[in-house]
Design an enzyme around this catalytic site. Structure first.
Site, PDB file in Angstrom:
ATOM      1  N   SER A  68      33.012  35.225   3.523  1.00  0.00           N
ATOM      2  CA  SER A  68      33.716  34.046   4.034  1.00  0.00           C
ATOM      3  C   SER A  68      33.328  33.774   5.481  1.00  0.00           C
ATOM      4  O   SER A  68      33.014  32.640   5.855  1.00  0.00           O
ATOM      5  CB  SER A  68      35.228  34.245   3.921  1.00  0.00           C
ATOM      6  OG  SER A  68      35.600  34.509   2.587  1.00  0.00           O
ATOM      7  N   TYR A 103      37.437  27.133  -8.175  1.00  0.00           N
ATOM      8  CA  TYR A 103      37.853  25.744  -8.401  1.00  0.00           C
ATOM      9  C   TYR A 103      38.857  25.705  -9.557  1.00  0.00           C
ATOM     10  O   TYR A 103      40.015  25.373  -9.377  1.00  0.00           O
ATOM     11  CB  TYR A 103      36.654  24.837  -8.678  1.00  0.00           C
ATOM     12  CG  TYR A 103      37.081  23.403  -8.927  1.00  0.00           C
ATOM     13  CD1 TYR A 103      37.463  22.585  -7.869  1.00  0.00           C
ATOM     14  CD2 TYR A 103      37.139  22.889 -10.218  1.00  0.00           C
ATOM     15  CE1 TYR A 103      37.890  21.288  -8.088  1.00  0.00           C
ATOM     16  CE2 TYR A 103      37.564  21.589 -10.444  1.00  0.00           C
ATOM     17  CZ  TYR A 103      37.940  20.789  -9.384  1.00  0.00           C
ATOM     18  OH  TYR A 103      38.369  19.510  -9.605  1.00  0.00           O
ATOM     19  N   TYR A 108      35.630  40.907  -4.944  1.00  0.00           N
ATOM     20  CA  TYR A 108      36.162  40.329  -3.704  1.00  0.00           C
ATOM     21  C   TYR A 108      37.407  39.539  -4.069  1.00  0.00           C
ATOM     22  O   TYR A 108      37.327  38.506  -4.734  1.00  0.00           O
ATOM     23  CB  TYR A 108      35.090  39.438  -3.077  1.00  0.00           C
ATOM     24  CG  TYR A 108      35.396  38.848  -1.714  1.00  0.00           C
ATOM     25  CD1 TYR A 108      36.597  39.070  -1.048  1.00  0.00           C
ATOM     26  CD2 TYR A 108      34.447  38.047  -1.081  1.00  0.00           C
ATOM     27  CE1 TYR A 108      36.847  38.522   0.200  1.00  0.00           C
ATOM     28  CE2 TYR A 108      34.678  37.493   0.176  1.00  0.00           C
ATOM     29  CZ  TYR A 108      35.882  37.735   0.808  1.00  0.00           C
ATOM     30  OH  TYR A 108      36.118  37.180   2.051  1.00  0.00           O
ATOM     31  N   LYS A 137      36.868  44.519  -2.212  1.00  0.00           N
ATOM     32  CA  LYS A 137      37.367  44.069  -0.906  1.00  0.00           C
ATOM     33  C   LYS A 137      38.655  43.312  -1.193  1.00  0.00           C
ATOM     34  O   LYS A 137      38.634  42.216  -1.754  1.00  0.00           O
ATOM     35  CB  LYS A 137      36.346  43.162  -0.220  1.00  0.00           C
ATOM     36  CG  LYS A 137      36.812  42.595   1.122  1.00  0.00           C
ATOM     37  CD  LYS A 137      35.761  41.646   1.691  1.00  0.00           C
ATOM     38  CE  LYS A 137      36.083  41.276   3.136  1.00  0.00           C
ATOM     39  NZ  LYS A 137      37.010  40.162   3.254  1.00  0.00           N
TER      40      LYS A 137
END
Length: 302
Positions: A49, A112, A138, A167
């Site tokens: 990110s 999405y 993640y 993560k």
């Protein structure tokens, strides 16, 4: 040595440094990489990110991955973020990361559609089957809108031997505790890394493995020193560093997305890099730069 052993400790989610026209700033990125390795980090994660992967096209992501892997040159393990909104591109990027020499990939869930659990499992299995590299999941429900639950993660760890860690970017001790208990309970070598600076200490206390958190870009020494104190058995010293990490997330409230905050903090902490960010992010204005500087000075980070 289990594959997951490569991905423990402090692994900064490296900011991608860009030129004013939005191209990869190779000297700036290289200098940041070198600084982080010298600071004693245990690995580097590119195109997460904070690396602005979501603002980049597939070919740009490939070029950045290739540059990062080549520049690190095996000095520390390298993770490449390959996730996105569709399986075909994620597989393409994952296979490219493997060919380029990455040590592992990090895959966020599609963000999405709200995806059924069966389809989520199928997605991650397809990606894991497309490479021989270790795969780190993640979880960032605040951005994706969908949580990877400990039960789902255990199912994936049961299903594919190269799904070796997660993560877990969630502001919840209970979630981290459940992830560690549920998944590491069945797979002791499964790596659980927190994604928030202020959760490193409690992640270690709970039996987790470290952190992939943003302050690793501008203040890696705090997390590195906390982990060293923990490994040395000096819990009181580790708790002292934790007091600093507890204060860092307030900086991220200065803007959304806060990729600009991280880059300005890198500069304020002594590394002169370009602070250009990709739209829809924008430069941090002067009043908020001043606020950031004050916060960093209060924590004796600059």
């Amino acid at each position: 040595m289990p594959q997951s052993a490569l991905f423990t400790g402090i692994i900064p989610p490296v900011s991608t440094i860009f030129t004013a026209d939005g191209q990869l700033d190779k000297p700036g990125t290289a200098a940041l990489i070198d600084d982080l390795i010298k600071a004693g980090v245990d690995g580097l994660f590119f195109l997460g990110s904070g690396g602005e992967f979501s603002q980049l096209g597939a070919e740009e992501r490939k070029a950045i991955a290739r540059f990062a892997i080549d520049h690190v040159d095996r000095r520390v393990p390298v993770l490449i973020g390959t996730g996105g909104t569709n399986a075909r591109e994620t597989i393409e990027l994952s296979q490219h990361a493997q060919q380029a020499g990455a040590d592992g990939i990090v895959v966020i869930n599609p963000y999405y559609w709200k995806v059924s659990e069966a389809n989520l499992i199928r997605y991650f299995e397809q990606v894991a089957d497309s490479v021989t590299l270790p795969v780190m999941l993640y979880n960032f429900p605040a951005l994706t809108g969908q949580d990877l639950t400990p039960a789902l993660v255990k199912t994936l760890a049961d299903s594919r031997s190269n799904i070796i860690g997660i993560k877990d970017t969630i502001d919840s001790v209970a979630h981290l505790r459940s992830m560690i208990h549920t998944v590491k309970g069945a797979h002791p070598h499964f790596t659980v890394l927190c994604g928030y600076d202020d959760h490193l200490f409690n992640t270690l206390l709970l039996g987790g493995d470290g952190a992939i958190s943003a302050s690793g870009n501008f203040a890696p020494q705090v997390s590195v020193n906390l982990l060293k104190a923990w490994r040395d058995g000096d819990v009181a010293k580790a708790a002292g560093y934790h007091q600093t990490l507890l204060q860092i997330p307030q900086m991220y409230q200065l803007d959304t997305p806060f990729v600009n905050v991280i880059k300005e903090a890198i500069v304020l902490c002594g590394r002169p890099v370009s602070t250009h960010v990709l739209p829809p992010a924008s430069p941090l204005d002067e009043p908020r730069k001043a606020q950031l500087k004050t916060l960093l000075q209060q924590l004796k980070l600059c």
